[in-house]
Scaffold this motif. Structure first.
Motif, short mmCIF file in Angstrom:
data_model
loop_
_atom_site.label_atom_id
_atom_site.label_comp_id
_atom_site.label_asym_id
_atom_site.label_seq_id
_atom_site.Cartn_x
_atom_site.Cartn_y
_atom_site.Cartn_z
N MET A 1 -142.88 108.48 -46.87
CA MET A 1 -142.71 108.75 -48.19
C MET A 1 -144.29 108.34 -48.88
O MET A 1 -144.75 107.07 -48.73
N ILE A 2 -144.52 109.21 -49.68
CA ILE A 2 -145.81 109.04 -50.33
C ILE A 2 -145.30 109.06 -51.91
O ILE A 2 -144.69 109.70 -52.52
N GLY A 3 -145.64 107.79 -52.66
CA GLY A 3 -145.29 107.78 -53.89
C GLY A 3 -146.57 107.62 -54.93
O GLY A 3 -147.58 107.12 -54.58
N ILE A 55 -152.03 105.81 -59.35
CA ILE A 55 -151.91 104.79 -58.10
C ILE A 55 -150.92 105.30 -57.25
O ILE A 55 -149.99 106.08 -57.44
N VAL A 56 -151.44 105.34 -55.88
CA VAL A 56 -150.56 105.77 -54.66
C VAL A 56 -150.51 104.78 -53.56
O VAL A 56 -151.23 103.82 -53.26
N THR A 57 -149.15 104.90 -53.00
CA THR A 57 -149.06 104.04 -51.82
C THR A 57 -147.99 104.96 -50.71
O THR A 57 -147.40 105.83 -51.08
N ILE A 58 -148.07 104.53 -49.69
CA ILE A 58 -147.33 105.13 -48.51
C ILE A 58 -146.62 104.16 -47.78
O ILE A 58 -147.05 103.16 -47.52
N ASN A 59 -145.44 104.42 -47.43
CA ASN A 59 -144.50 103.68 -46.46
C ASN A 59 -143.37 104.69 -45.97
O ASN A 59 -143.16 105.74 -46.61
N GLN A 60 -142.87 104.18 -44.94
CA GLN A 60 -141.59 104.88 -44.34
C GLN A 60 -140.43 105.02 -45.14
O GLN A 60 -139.59 105.84 -45.11
N GLU A 61 -140.12 103.72 -45.88
CA GLU A 61 -139.12 103.65 -46.65
C GLU A 61 -139.34 103.88 -48.07
O GLU A 61 -140.38 103.28 -48.83
N ARG A 62 -138.54 104.59 -48.94
CA ARG A 62 -138.82 104.82 -50.25
C ARG A 62 -138.74 103.51 -51.15
O ARG A 62 -139.27 103.43 -52.25
N GLN A 63 -137.71 102.51 -50.83
CA GLN A 63 -137.38 101.52 -51.61
C GLN A 63 -138.74 100.61 -51.68
O GLN A 63 -139.00 99.97 -52.67
N ILE A 64 -139.37 100.52 -50.47
CA ILE A 64 -140.82 99.83 -50.57
C ILE A 64 -141.75 100.61 -51.34
O ILE A 64 -142.36 99.73 -52.07
#
Length: 92
Positions: A1-3, A55-64
């Motif tokens: 997931m990329i936010g 501001i961008v962040t990436i993780n497998q879990e959307r909650q994080i």
């Protein structure tokens, strides 16, 4: 997931582009040191008292991802030099 969160901010105390860049450098360094995010100025490059940052962040879990972006916004909101005006989220 990329936010991604896009923020428009006002920098009331800036009287020059140099002062604006100092504030932006401070906030981007603080965010990068404390969080697993990337930060960039996206618009209003030549205006003294206005900026748009993403501001961008990436993780497998959307909650994080959501927690990381929310923490980034809280850090921005605690900075007396900047006022966040418009905020938009984007999920990829």
């Amino acid at each position: 997931m990329i936010g991604v969160v896009h923020c428009e901010c006002l920098i009331y105390q800036a009287q020059s582009l140099k002062e604006k860049r100092a504030v932006l450098k401070s906030i981007t360094a603080r965010l990068k040191q404390r969080l697993n995010v990337s930060v960039a100025e996206m618009d209003y490059h030549n205006l003294w008292q206005r900026t748009a940052i993403s501001i961008v962040t990436i993780n497998q879990e959307r909650q994080i991802v959501e927690k990381e972006l929310q923490t980034a916004l809280e850090i921005i909101d605690r900075m007396p030099e900047m006022e966040r005006t418009v905020t938009e989220y984007e999920w990829l």
